[in-house]
Design a protein around this motif. Structure first.
Motif, PDB file in Angstrom:
ATOM      1  N   UNK A 215     -11.662 -25.397  91.297  1.00 37.02           N
ATOM      2  CA  UNK A 215     -11.457 -25.186  89.852  1.00 37.02           C
ATOM      3  C   UNK A 215     -10.379 -24.144  89.578  1.00 37.02           C
ATOM      4  N   UNK A 216     -10.512 -22.966  90.140  1.00 40.38           N
ATOM      5  CA  UNK A 216      -9.638 -21.860  89.780  1.00 40.38           C
ATOM      6  C   UNK A 216      -8.217 -22.067  90.283  1.00 40.38           C
ATOM      7  N   UNK A 217      -8.062 -22.571  91.522  1.00 44.12           N
ATOM      8  CA  UNK A 217      -6.701 -22.768  92.070  1.00 44.12           C
ATOM      9  C   UNK A 217      -5.941 -23.841  91.307  1.00 44.12           C
ATOM     10  N   UNK A 218      -6.548 -25.020  90.978  1.00 45.81           N
ATOM     11  CA  UNK A 218      -5.791 -26.000  90.168  1.00 45.81           C
ATOM     12  C   UNK A 218      -5.433 -25.468  88.772  1.00 45.81           C
ATOM     13  N   UNK A 219      -6.354 -24.689  88.149  1.00 43.85           N
ATOM     14  CA  UNK A 219      -6.020 -24.148  86.830  1.00 43.85           C
ATOM     15  C   UNK A 219      -4.873 -23.147  86.909  1.00 43.85           C
ATOM     16  N   UNK A 220      -4.823 -22.310  87.928  1.00 46.79           N
ATOM     17  CA  UNK A 220      -3.727 -21.360  88.086  1.00 46.79           C
ATOM     18  C   UNK A 220      -2.410 -22.077  88.318  1.00 46.79           C
ATOM     19  N   UNK A 221      -2.438 -23.126  89.125  1.00 50.66           N
ATOM     20  CA  UNK A 221      -1.197 -23.888  89.369  1.00 50.66           C
ATOM     21  C   UNK A 221      -0.721 -24.565  88.094  1.00 50.66           C
ATOM     22  N   UNK A 222      -1.662 -25.149  87.318  1.00 53.24           N
ATOM     23  CA  UNK A 222      -1.276 -25.785  86.053  1.00 53.24           C
ATOM     24  C   UNK A 222      -0.658 -24.764  85.090  1.00 53.24           C
ATOM     25  N   UNK A 223      -1.243 -23.574  84.978  1.00 53.10           N
ATOM     26  CA  UNK A 223      -0.719 -22.552  84.063  1.00 53.10           C
ATOM     27  C   UNK A 223       0.649 -22.050  84.510  1.00 53.10           C
ATOM     28  N   UNK A 224       0.845 -21.844  85.878  1.00 51.71           N
ATOM     29  CA  UNK A 224       2.096 -21.274  86.366  1.00 51.71           C
ATOM     30  C   UNK A 224       3.232 -22.290  86.366  1.00 51.71           C
ATOM     31  N   UNK A 225       2.985 -23.566  86.738  1.00 52.63           N
ATOM     32  CA  UNK A 225       4.081 -24.513  86.963  1.00 52.63           C
ATOM     33  C   UNK A 225       4.251 -25.500  85.818  1.00 52.63           C
ATOM     34  N   UNK A 226       3.337 -25.526  84.837  1.00 52.81           N
ATOM     35  CA  UNK A 226       3.472 -26.482  83.737  1.00 52.81           C
ATOM     36  C   UNK A 226       3.563 -25.749  82.391  1.00 52.81           C
ATOM     37  N   UNK A 227       2.546 -24.936  82.056  1.00 51.24           N
ATOM     38  CA  UNK A 227       2.490 -24.357  80.719  1.00 51.24           C
ATOM     39  C   UNK A 227       3.565 -23.279  80.514  1.00 51.24           C
ATOM     40  N   UNK A 228       3.748 -22.378  81.505  1.00 51.28           N
ATOM     41  CA  UNK A 228       4.736 -21.305  81.336  1.00 51.28           C
ATOM     42  C   UNK A 228       6.151 -21.854  81.218  1.00 51.28           C
ATOM     43  N   UNK A 229       6.634 -22.805  82.120  1.00 53.79           N
ATOM     44  CA  UNK A 229       7.998 -23.350  81.912  1.00 53.79           C
ATOM     45  C   UNK A 229       8.133 -24.088  80.589  1.00 53.79           C
ATOM     46  N   UNK A 230       7.069 -24.791  80.177  1.00 53.81           N
ATOM     47  CA  UNK A 230       7.157 -25.526  78.902  1.00 53.81           C
ATOM     48  C   UNK A 230       7.323 -24.554  77.734  1.00 53.81           C
ATOM     49  N   UNK A 231       6.529 -23.462  77.699  1.00 51.89           N
ATOM     50  CA  UNK A 231       6.637 -22.499  76.595  1.00 51.89           C
ATOM     51  C   UNK A 231       7.958 -21.744  76.654  1.00 51.89           C
ATOM     52  N   UNK A 232       8.436 -21.414  77.875  1.00 55.49           N
ATOM     53  CA  UNK A 232       9.669 -20.636  77.976  1.00 55.49           C
ATOM     54  C   UNK A 232      10.878 -21.454  77.549  1.00 55.49           C
ATOM     55  N   UNK A 233      11.056 -22.680  78.161  1.00 62.53           N
ATOM     56  CA  UNK A 233      12.295 -23.437  77.911  1.00 62.53           C
ATOM     57  C   UNK A 233      12.178 -24.397  76.741  1.00 62.53           C
ATOM     58  N   UNK A 234      10.956 -24.644  76.271  1.00 60.76           N
ATOM     59  CA  UNK A 234      10.812 -25.541  75.139  1.00 60.76           C
ATOM     60  C   UNK A 234      10.663 -24.826  73.810  1.00 60.76           C
ATOM     61  N   UNK A 235      10.187 -23.543  73.824  1.00 60.85           N
ATOM     62  CA  UNK A 235       9.936 -22.829  72.566  1.00 60.85           C
ATOM     63  C   UNK A 235      10.721 -21.531  72.521  1.00 60.85           C
ATOM     64  N   UNK A 236      10.555 -20.651  73.506  1.00 66.10           N
ATOM     65  CA  UNK A 236      11.102 -19.302  73.421  1.00 66.10           C
ATOM     66  C   UNK A 236      12.620 -19.297  73.449  1.00 66.10           C
ATOM     67  N   UNK A 237      13.258 -20.045  74.422  1.00 61.77           N
ATOM     68  CA  UNK A 237      14.730 -20.011  74.549  1.00 61.77           C
ATOM     69  C   UNK A 237      15.396 -20.598  73.306  1.00 61.77           C
ATOM     70  N   UNK A 238      14.953 -21.755  72.754  1.00 63.42           N
ATOM     71  CA  UNK A 238      15.590 -22.236  71.514  1.00 63.42           C
ATOM     72  C   UNK A 238      15.390 -21.267  70.340  1.00 63.42           C
ATOM     73  N   UNK A 239      14.220 -20.625  70.261  1.00 63.91           N
ATOM     74  CA  UNK A 239      13.991 -19.700  69.150  1.00 63.91           C
ATOM     75  C   UNK A 239      14.904 -18.480  69.246  1.00 63.91           C
ATOM     76  N   UNK A 240      15.106 -17.927  70.453  1.00 65.08           N
ATOM     77  CA  UNK A 240      15.992 -16.775  70.630  1.00 65.08           C
ATOM     78  C   UNK A 240      17.430 -17.157  70.319  1.00 65.08           C
ATOM     79  N   UNK A 241      17.857 -18.365  70.792  1.00 65.80           N
ATOM     80  CA  UNK A 241      19.235 -18.812  70.497  1.00 65.80           C
ATOM     81  C   UNK A 241      19.445 -18.980  69.009  1.00 65.80           C
ATOM     82  N   UNK A 242      18.444 -19.584  68.306  1.00 63.86           N
ATOM     83  CA  UNK A 242      18.561 -19.774  66.857  1.00 63.86           C
ATOM     84  C   UNK A 242      18.642 -18.428  66.131  1.00 63.86           C
ATOM     85  N   UNK A 243      17.833 -17.415  66.558  1.00 62.94           N
ATOM     86  CA  UNK A 243      17.874 -16.113  65.908  1.00 62.94           C
ATOM     87  C   UNK A 243      19.186 -15.402  66.159  1.00 62.94           C
TER      88      UNK A 243
END
Length: 466
Positions: A215-243
């Motif tokens: 349970x814990x190892x698959x959840x950590x891998x999902x958070x590190x390799x899927x959710x963090x890149x998605x939030x960084x390059x899909x939300x944060x980088x476009x928002x900083x560029x727009x600002x």
């Protein structure tokens, strides 16, 4: 004269002085008439009337009152005071003899001896010979009883304590130590510890390993390799560029635009308000009101004040002083003329009449009255003083001395009677035999050494001796 106060022309000065003289002269003459009338009234009426009232009061009231007090009231008061003093002394001795001395004698020679020799002395003897030894014996018996109880009660208490422990304490201690503790230790605690160490702890370790790997190892891998890149390059980088490249330049441009508009409005609106609401009134005040007031009111009023009113007022002031003095001269001249007429028409005849009346009063009233006083009234007063008052005074003094002697003899008689009554009640006083004073024995306060030549005193306090 200075340039600020120039000398007025004679055309103003002379008419002003004439008008002021005409107005002041009646006032000054009326004032001088009132002053002269007041002085005449004080000199001719008030001052003589006061002196006459003073002389009348002194000779008609004060001198008779002083003579009456000195020769009649004061001696009579002294005699009354002396008589009242002796009478009061006699009444005091009488009241003491009736209401005080009997009770004093009863207290001193009956109550006190009865209380002393009938109550106090037997009570002291009873206390010293019976009550105090009995009390000491009771105290010693109670002390011995208390000592025995003090030796017995601790031992009885220890025995009872051992008995109570054997009945109520030691059975429960043995039950707890040899039954409850072994059963709890070897019947419950040891099996529970073995179960925890051998069964529950390995089972928990296995479950935790499976939970971590599944349970814990698959959840950590999902958070590190899927959710963090998605939030960084899909939300944060476009928002900083727009600002950084859109919103910030747009905000800076709008801020510069509004600052420029605000500066323009800040420069324009105050000047518009001044042009509409201030400058017209300032121009009206500066170019209309001030010139009209200055050249139409102030300058004419100032010229009228300095050139007309001030010189006229100064001249009126000087004219008042001068005309008051001139009117005084005129009034004095008129007064001297009237005085000369009054003296020659009324004064001389009145003076002659006054001297005639004075001679008649002195020779017809004063001298006969003085002759009557020195020849009749004074000898009569001396005769009354020497023939009536002096014998009465001597008789009063002799009566006072006789009353004093009678009171002294009565006091001595009462004292002797009281002494005889006391001798009859208790007998004659015992004569005191002369003897040598005994030397006091020295106290050493419990030490074994004594003062040389001194006999040691007993170490018993006066309170214990009784």
């Amino acid at each position: 004269m200075s340039m600020e106060h120039p000398t007025p022309p004679a055309l103003i000065r002379i008419p002003v002085r004439i008008v002021v003289l005409v107005a002041v002269l009646p006032v000054r003459m009326a004032w001088d008439v009132l002053t002269a009338g007041g002085r005449l009234l004080d000199r001719a009426l008030l001052r003589p009337a006061g002196r006459g009232l003073e002389w009348f009061f002194d000779h008609a009231v004060a001198l008779p009152a002083r003579w009456l007090y000195r020769w009649l009231l004061a001696p009579a008061g002294r005699g009354i005071a002396i008589g009242a003093g002796w009478l009061g002394l006699a009444l005091m001795w009488l009241l003491k003899a009736v209401f005080v001395w009997p009770w004093v004698g009863l207290w001193r020679y009956v109550v006190v001896p009865v209380a002393r020799y009938g109550i106090a002395v037997p009570a002291v003897w009873l206390y010293r010979t019976l009550l105090r030894p009995t009390g000491r014996g009771l105290v010693r018996g109670l002390a011995a009883m208390g000592a025995g109880l003090g030796w017995l009660l601790p031992r009885v208490g220890q025995t009872l304590m051992w008995l109570l422990k054997a009945v109520f304490v030691w059975p429960w201690v043995g039950l707890w130590r040899y039954v409850v503790v072994p059963v709890a230790r070897y019947g419950i605690a040891v099996p529970v510890v073995w179960l925890y160490r051998r069964v529950l702890s390995p089972l928990g370790t296995c479950c935790f390993f499976l939970l971590e790997k599944l349970v814990l190892v698959p959840l950590a891998a999902l958070f590190r390799y899927v959710l963090i890149p998605l939030l960084r390059y899909g939300v944060a980088v476009p928002a900083v560029w727009l600002d950084r490249y859109v919103l910030t330049p747009l905000g800076q441009g709008l801020g510069w635009f509004f600052r420029q508009v605000g500066r323009g409005l800040g420069w324009f609106l105050p000047r518009l308000g001044l042009a509409l609401f201030v400058w017209p009134w300032v121009g009206l005040w500066r170019y209309v009101v001030v010139p009209v007031v200055r050249y139409g009111i102030v300058l004419p009023v100032g010229w009228l004040w300095s050139r007309v009113l001030v010189p006229v007022g100064r001249e009126v002031r000087d004219a008042l002083g001068l005309c008051w003095r001139v009117a005084g001269f005129v009034s004095r001249a008129v007064g001297r003329g009237l005085k000369w007429l009054a003296w020659n028409l009324l004064g001389r005849p009145l003076v002659h009449v006054w001297w005639g009346l004075r001679w008649c009063g002195r020779n017809l009233v004063a001298r006969p009255a003085a002759r009557v006083w020195s020849s009749v009234i004074r000898p009569a007063g001396h005769w009354a003083r020497d023939a009536l008052w002096a014998p009465a005074r001597r008789a009063a003094v002799e009566a006072g001395r006789a009353a004093k002697d009678a009171l002294s003899s009565a006091r001595a008689t009462v004292r002797e009677a009281r002494r005889d009554a006391w001798r009859a009640l208790v007998g004659a006083a015992r004569p005191v035999e002369p003897r040598e004073p005994g030397a006091a024995r020295a106290r050493t306060l419990g030490s074994t050494t004594n003062v040389s030549g001194a006999v040691p005193a007993p170490e018993i306090s006066l309170r214990k001796r009784g």
